[in-house]
Write a protein that holds these residues in place. Structure first.
Motif, PDB file in Angstrom:
ATOM      1  N   PHE A 139     -53.054  12.642   9.381  1.00  0.00           N
ATOM      2  CA  PHE A 139     -52.195  13.533  10.167  1.00  0.00           C
ATOM      3  C   PHE A 139     -52.667  14.947   9.868  1.00  0.00           C
ATOM      4  O   PHE A 139     -52.735  15.331   8.687  1.00  0.00           O
ATOM      5  CB  PHE A 139     -50.732  13.378   9.762  1.00  0.00           C
ATOM      6  CG  PHE A 139     -50.158  12.020  10.072  1.00  0.00           C
ATOM      7  CD1 PHE A 139     -49.639  11.757  11.331  1.00  0.00           C
ATOM      8  CD2 PHE A 139     -50.127  11.018   9.107  1.00  0.00           C
ATOM      9  CE1 PHE A 139     -49.099  10.512  11.628  1.00  0.00           C
ATOM     10  CE2 PHE A 139     -49.591   9.778   9.401  1.00  0.00           C
ATOM     11  CZ  PHE A 139     -49.084   9.518  10.663  1.00  0.00           C
ATOM     12  N   ILE A 174     -53.008  16.522  -3.892  1.00  0.00           N
ATOM     13  CA  ILE A 174     -51.737  16.025  -4.414  1.00  0.00           C
ATOM     14  C   ILE A 174     -51.704  14.561  -4.010  1.00  0.00           C
ATOM     15  O   ILE A 174     -51.912  14.241  -2.843  1.00  0.00           O
ATOM     16  CB  ILE A 174     -50.554  16.758  -3.765  1.00  0.00           C
ATOM     17  CG1 ILE A 174     -50.666  18.256  -3.991  1.00  0.00           C
ATOM     18  CG2 ILE A 174     -49.232  16.216  -4.289  1.00  0.00           C
ATOM     19  CD1 ILE A 174     -49.756  19.069  -3.094  1.00  0.00           C
ATOM     20  N   GLY A 194     -51.301  17.799  10.329  1.00  0.00           N
ATOM     21  CA  GLY A 194     -50.313  18.826  10.003  1.00  0.00           C
ATOM     22  C   GLY A 194     -49.968  19.703  11.186  1.00  0.00           C
ATOM     23  O   GLY A 194     -49.139  20.584  11.094  1.00  0.00           O
ATOM     24  N   GLN A 195     -50.593  19.462  12.332  1.00  0.00           N
ATOM     25  CA  GLN A 195     -50.275  20.200  13.549  1.00  0.00           C
ATOM     26  C   GLN A 195     -49.535  19.321  14.541  1.00  0.00           C
ATOM     27  O   GLN A 195     -48.639  19.770  15.240  1.00  0.00           O
ATOM     28  CB  GLN A 195     -51.558  20.750  14.211  1.00  0.00           C
ATOM     29  CG  GLN A 195     -52.295  21.780  13.364  1.00  0.00           C
ATOM     30  CD  GLN A 195     -51.391  22.896  12.881  1.00  0.00           C
ATOM     31  OE1 GLN A 195     -50.638  23.479  13.654  1.00  0.00           O
ATOM     32  NE2 GLN A 195     -51.441  23.183  11.577  1.00  0.00           N
ATOM     33  N   SER A 196     -49.934  18.058  14.569  1.00  0.00           N
ATOM     34  CA  SER A 196     -49.317  17.111  15.488  1.00  0.00           C
ATOM     35  C   SER A 196     -48.919  15.864  14.710  1.00  0.00           C
ATOM     36  O   SER A 196     -49.508  15.551  13.673  1.00  0.00           O
ATOM     37  CB  SER A 196     -50.309  16.749  16.588  1.00  0.00           C
ATOM     38  OG  SER A 196     -50.046  15.454  17.060  1.00  0.00           O
ATOM     39  N   SER A 197     -47.905  15.173  15.203  1.00  0.00           N
ATOM     40  CA  SER A 197     -47.458  13.973  14.493  1.00  0.00           C
ATOM     41  C   SER A 197     -48.271  12.743  14.890  1.00  0.00           C
ATOM     42  O   SER A 197     -47.983  11.643  14.466  1.00  0.00           O
ATOM     43  CB  SER A 197     -45.971  13.728  14.775  1.00  0.00           C
ATOM     44  OG  SER A 197     -45.787  13.509  16.165  1.00  0.00           O
ATOM     45  N   ARG A 198     -49.287  12.945  15.721  1.00  0.00           N
ATOM     46  CA  ARG A 198     -50.109  11.811  16.140  1.00  0.00           C
ATOM     47  C   ARG A 198     -51.180  11.523  15.093  1.00  0.00           C
ATOM     48  O   ARG A 198     -51.925  12.415  14.700  1.00  0.00           O
ATOM     49  CB  ARG A 198     -50.763  12.115  17.490  1.00  0.00           C
ATOM     50  CG  ARG A 198     -51.524  10.933  18.075  1.00  0.00           C
ATOM     51  CD  ARG A 198     -52.151  11.297  19.397  1.00  0.00           C
ATOM     52  NE  ARG A 198     -51.173  11.419  20.474  1.00  0.00           N
ATOM     53  CZ  ARG A 198     -50.642  10.371  21.121  1.00  0.00           C
ATOM     54  NH1 ARG A 198     -50.984   9.135  20.803  1.00  0.00           N
ATOM     55  NH2 ARG A 198     -49.775  10.572  22.090  1.00  0.00           N
ATOM     56  N   PRO A 199     -51.230  10.289  14.599  1.00  0.00           N
ATOM     57  CA  PRO A 199     -52.233   9.983  13.578  1.00  0.00           C
ATOM     58  C   PRO A 199     -53.640   9.832  14.179  1.00  0.00           C
ATOM     59  O   PRO A 199     -53.801   9.487  15.346  1.00  0.00           O
ATOM     60  CB  PRO A 199     -51.743   8.651  13.012  1.00  0.00           C
ATOM     61  CG  PRO A 199     -50.938   8.037  14.096  1.00  0.00           C
ATOM     62  CD  PRO A 199     -50.370   9.159  14.923  1.00  0.00           C
ATOM     63  N   SER A 240     -51.587  22.834   4.336  1.00  0.00           N
ATOM     64  CA  SER A 240     -50.218  22.384   4.198  1.00  0.00           C
ATOM     65  C   SER A 240     -49.832  21.462   5.338  1.00  0.00           C
ATOM     66  O   SER A 240     -50.107  21.750   6.499  1.00  0.00           O
ATOM     67  CB  SER A 240     -49.299  23.592   4.169  1.00  0.00           C
ATOM     68  OG  SER A 240     -47.973  23.200   4.309  1.00  0.00           O
ATOM     69  N   GLY A 241     -49.186  20.372   5.009  1.00  0.00           N
ATOM     70  CA  GLY A 241     -48.740  19.444   6.038  1.00  0.00           C
ATOM     71  C   GLY A 241     -49.699  18.287   6.228  1.00  0.00           C
ATOM     72  O   GLY A 241     -49.275  17.169   6.454  1.00  0.00           O
ATOM     73  N   ALA A 242     -50.978  18.547   6.126  1.00  0.00           N
ATOM     74  CA  ALA A 242     -51.959  17.490   6.374  1.00  0.00           C
ATOM     75  C   ALA A 242     -51.762  16.328   5.402  1.00  0.00           C
ATOM     76  O   ALA A 242     -51.443  16.532   4.239  1.00  0.00           O
ATOM     77  CB  ALA A 242     -53.362  18.047   6.238  1.00  0.00           C
ATOM     78  N   LEU A 243     -51.944  15.131   5.943  1.00  0.00           N
ATOM     79  CA  LEU A 243     -51.635  13.942   5.161  1.00  0.00           C
ATOM     80  C   LEU A 243     -52.663  12.852   5.434  1.00  0.00           C
ATOM     81  O   LEU A 243     -53.017  12.588   6.583  1.00  0.00           O
ATOM     82  CB  LEU A 243     -50.229  13.459   5.558  1.00  0.00           C
ATOM     83  CG  LEU A 243     -49.767  12.082   5.114  1.00  0.00           C
ATOM     84  CD1 LEU A 243     -49.600  12.047   3.614  1.00  0.00           C
ATOM     85  CD2 LEU A 243     -48.456  11.735   5.802  1.00  0.00           C
ATOM     86  N   ARG A 264     -55.847   6.782   7.752  1.00  0.00           N
ATOM     87  CA  ARG A 264     -55.074   7.440   8.800  1.00  0.00           C
ATOM     88  C   ARG A 264     -54.883   8.872   8.383  1.00  0.00           C
ATOM     89  O   ARG A 264     -54.614   9.166   7.214  1.00  0.00           O
ATOM     90  CB  ARG A 264     -53.696   6.778   8.938  1.00  0.00           C
ATOM     91  CG  ARG A 264     -53.668   5.620   9.875  1.00  0.00           C
ATOM     92  CD  ARG A 264     -52.313   4.977   9.755  1.00  0.00           C
ATOM     93  NE  ARG A 264     -51.457   5.340  10.875  1.00  0.00           N
ATOM     94  CZ  ARG A 264     -50.147   5.511  10.779  1.00  0.00           C
ATOM     95  NH1 ARG A 264     -49.552   5.418   9.626  1.00  0.00           N
ATOM     96  NH2 ARG A 264     -49.438   5.786  11.841  1.00  0.00           N
ATOM     97  N   ARG A 319     -52.512  14.602  -0.108  1.00  0.00           N
ATOM     98  CA  ARG A 319     -52.241  15.862   0.572  1.00  0.00           C
ATOM     99  C   ARG A 319     -53.175  16.909   0.021  1.00  0.00           C
ATOM    100  O   ARG A 319     -53.759  16.731  -1.044  1.00  0.00           O
ATOM    101  CB  ARG A 319     -50.806  16.324   0.284  1.00  0.00           C
ATOM    102  CG  ARG A 319     -49.791  15.780   1.199  1.00  0.00           C
ATOM    103  CD  ARG A 319     -48.437  15.849   0.545  1.00  0.00           C
ATOM    104  NE  ARG A 319     -47.750  14.605   0.813  1.00  0.00           N
ATOM    105  CZ  ARG A 319     -47.250  14.322   2.013  1.00  0.00           C
ATOM    106  NH1 ARG A 319     -47.311  15.212   2.989  1.00  0.00           N
ATOM    107  NH2 ARG A 319     -46.693  13.171   2.233  1.00  0.00           N
ATOM    108  N   GLN A 343     -53.587   8.857   4.643  1.00  0.00           N
ATOM    109  CA  GLN A 343     -53.075   7.586   4.131  1.00  0.00           C
ATOM    110  C   GLN A 343     -54.196   6.577   4.025  1.00  0.00           C
ATOM    111  O   GLN A 343     -54.849   6.275   5.022  1.00  0.00           O
ATOM    112  CB  GLN A 343     -51.997   7.030   5.068  1.00  0.00           C
ATOM    113  CG  GLN A 343     -50.758   7.883   5.113  1.00  0.00           C
ATOM    114  CD  GLN A 343     -49.758   7.359   6.121  1.00  0.00           C
ATOM    115  OE1 GLN A 343     -50.132   6.732   7.108  1.00  0.00           O
ATOM    116  NE2 GLN A 343     -48.484   7.625   5.876  1.00  0.00           N
TER     117      GLN A 343
END
Lengths: 357, 322
Positions: free
Chosen positions: A9, A48, A11-16, A64-67, A7, A59, A69
């Motif tokens: 994200f 990270i 980092g721009q939208s919270s939609r996976p 920055s922000g991108a995630l 999954r 990460r 899982q």
């Protein structure tokens, strides 16, 4: 070659987004392929990572922000092993990685080491340290305390004058000038400050029967000053607190401790070793001045009786005082000494006791 | 009846928090922190704190998605150094004013500087903590105005002194309202509709009843304070909204505190990690949210932020910001 679904994200939208991650055994680079077929790369040096029970979270320092899982046990395991191999684990994680029992063992060992240091390493170090502290520090500290102490207590000036004369008859082998003061108080107490100020409470003075007992008391206190016991205890306490606050990883309490100790200078309890030293050196002072050393023994008999009266029966047998008394008797028996009948000293003592109001 | 389902009017959804931390894991982290802090004579402390925060944030989940804290020890260490520098500068200016002008101006400056460090710490801590917190890849942020907060903080402090502490309730709520109002999660805005008069009443009654019941009421007092904190909080995104609701109970707090007390006492303090995890679990499981903001549709709005003064300062002064 690894291929896992993940999954993502952005980092721009919270939609996976569903994404596929490709990488090889060396994990130098991850290729992230989006659903629309586009792909981009994450370099291992930018990663990270955090391993949770159910998933591995990645990460990127560059985005920055991108995630990312990943819920794939096999992948997570190989990934972490590769990271360990690549030295990407910080100290904390490396220690954590040795396993719970070993960590606890390490902590217990450390604790034992500190406790050992507290009891065996600290006292000699504190004493060494005091040796390099100039005696002017003792004097400044004692003066500071004496000023506030005198404001809060009444001095018996008549008996202070007698006490000064009495003490002048004795050679205390002192390194700094000694001052003697009698303070009006029912407390059975006497103390010495590091600046050479020796204070005797009337409560104790009134109970003394013979001039040799007073001489013994003064000799004992003078020995505390000569051997800088206050300073040594202060540094030992301070070092102890330092160690404890380090143990609790709380460094802010140290100043409070310093203030607290300076405040209670006259209640500073010496270690057994220091009391013994003051007893023995005090005895030596008595003998050198041809004063009856049994005054010291009598002083302990007196203290023993007092504690028997004021402390309930069960704990009345004060082993410390008895032990100290026996030690004195033993040394007196072994020593050779001569006595001088000092009438002037006796008469000063009698006049001082008569001056009591 | 006809139901329209346009993207703008998402249906009301319930959201639930969960705390997933485990005492044994947290204990291991704390022990390693302790070891490293000891070996480095205390210098590891900021890094230790980062590890701690990472663990608690990472094990807090909303709708089964974890939060994350990305702050580092290096950043917090820098914050600490800045606080020390701030102090040195204040002392130097105080000294110069004393020597060159007069001592009263010096003392006045000194007190103003000391007074302003608290709002600076609050501001900095919010900015730093929020900017390092994210959820589903979207950062939190804090947009409060530093100067406004300092100016008003000094004003409120004076009012509190003049009213012999009574204004303190209003001061506390003013700070809470202002700071919360300036919290963002992407394009979602936070709000806390709290007022000094309510807070004063809660604490006045709480104290009175606690004294009357010899302390037993304190757990219900704590519940009321917590309720007020949570229930007045809301989030807004355009027309859409989320409300918060606390479900803690006085009995719940009583059980939590009493059991934690025994855990800590009977383990000679080693059980602190477990006690901390129990507290987190209780708190988070009792915060409910409901509303029509679609958590899939949040957009990143907060800039990256790199200053760390506040977190160091807040810790330096032991200010509880939670």
């Amino acid at each position: 070659m690894y291929r896992v679904e993940a999954r993502y994200f952005d980092g721009q939208s919270s939609r996976p987004q569903a994404i596929v991650v490709f990488t090889d055994e060396r994990f130098d680079e991850l290729r992230l392929q989006c659903a629309d077929g586009d792909s981009f790369f994450w370099n291992v040096d930018d990663l990270i990572f955090e391993q949770y029970e159910d998933c591995l979270e990645l990460r990127n320092k560059q985005f920055s922000g991108a995630l990312l899982q990943i819920k794939d046990e096999h992948f997570s395991k190989s990934f972490l092993e590769a990271m360990k191999f690549k030295n990407k684990f910080d100290v904390h994680r490396r220690i954590l990685n040795i396993g719970f029992p070993k960590i606890v063992g390490l902590a217990v060992g450390m604790l034992a080491l500190i406790v050992a240091a507290y009891f065996w390493l600290l006292p000699p170090i504190a004493e060494r340290f005091v040796a390099v502290v100039p005696q002017s520090a003792d004097i400044a500290l004692g003066n500071m305390f004496m000023n506030t102490f005198l404001n809060e207590n009444r001095i018996d000036s008549t008996r202070t004058a007698y006490l000064e004369q009495f003490a002048a008859q004795i050679d205390f082998k002192n390194t700094i000038p000694l001052h003697f003061t009698v303070v009006e108080s029912g407390q059975i107490n006497a103390f010495a400050l590091p600046n050479g100020q020796i204070v005797v409470y009337t409560g104790l003075l009134d109970r003394l029967q013979h001039s040799s007992e007073l001489a013994a008391l003064l000799a004992h206190e003078a020995a505390h000053v000569n051997y800088r016991h206050s300073m040594k205890m202060l540094f030992r306490n301070l070092a102890g607190y330092l160690l404890i606050s380090l143990l609790l990883t709380d460094v802010s309490g140290i100043m409070a401790v310093l203030a607290d100790n300076a405040h209670r200078l006259h209640n500073l309890s010496y270690s057994r070793k220091f009391e013994r030293e003051a007893d023995e050196q005090g005895l030596k002072i008595l003998m050198n001045n041809h004063i009856d050393p049994n005054g010291m023994v009598q002083l302990f008999v007196l203290l023993e009786n007092i504690s028997r009266v004021t402390i309930p029966q069960i704990i009345s047998t004060h082993p410390l005082t008895a032990e100290r008394k026996e030690n004195m008797q033993k040394i007196i028996k072994k020593s050779e000494y001569s006595l001088f009948q000092n009438d002037y000293l006796d008469s000063l003592f009698v006049r001082m006791q008569q001056a009591a109001n | 009846m006809e139901t329209t389902n346009t993207p703008n009017t998402t249906q009301v959804q319930n959201h639930h928090f969960q705390f997933l931390g485990k005492g044994s894991e947290y204990f291991a982290i704390l022990i390693v922190n302790w070891l490293l802090t000891l070996v480095t004579l205390g210098f590891y402390h900021p890094w230790a704190r980062a590890k701690q925060l990472r663990y608690t944030f990472g094990h807090t989940a909303l709708n089964s998605e974890r939060f994350s804290f990305s702050g580092t020890g290096k950043e917090m260490f820098r914050g600490f150094i800045k606080v020390i520098l701030f102090y040195i500068i204040v002392f130097v200016i105080f000294y110069l004013l004393w020597i060159k002008v007069n001592i009263f101006i010096g003392i006045l400056f000194f007190y103003l500087a000391l007074l302003s460090i608290v709002p600076l710490a609050i501001h900095g801590s919010f900015r730093y903590r929020m900017s390092r917190t994210s959820y589903r890849g979207i950062r939190f942020g804090y947009r409060g105005d530093k100067k406004w907060l300092i100016k008003n903080y000094i004003k409120w402090t004076l009012l509190t002194i003049i009213t012999l502490g009574i204004y303190g309730s209003w001061m506390n709520m003013n700070i809470r309202r202002y700071t919360h109002k300036n919290v963002r999660y992407g394009d979602v805005e936070f709000n806390n509709d709290c007022h000094g008069s309510d807070w004063f009443l809660i604490n006045f009654l709480g104290l009175l009843l606690t004294l009357l019941t010899l302390g037993i009421y304190s757990f219900w007092w704590e519940k009321n304070r917590f309720d007020y904190y949570i229930d007045r909080m809301s989030m807004q995104k355009g027309e859409q909204k989320i409300w918060c609701k606390s479900t803690v109970t006085g009995l719940g707090f009583l059980k939590l505190r009493v059991v934690n007390f025994f855990i800590i006492v009977f383990t000679l303090g080693f059980g602190t990690a477990w006690a901390a995890m129990r507290s987190e679990r209780y708190i988070w499981s009792n915060i409910k949210m409901a509303g029509n903001i679609n958590l899939d549709e949040i957009h990143q709005t907060e800039e990256e932020y790199t200053n760390t003064f506040g977190d160091g300062a807040a810790e330096f002064f032991d200010i509880d910001l939670t």
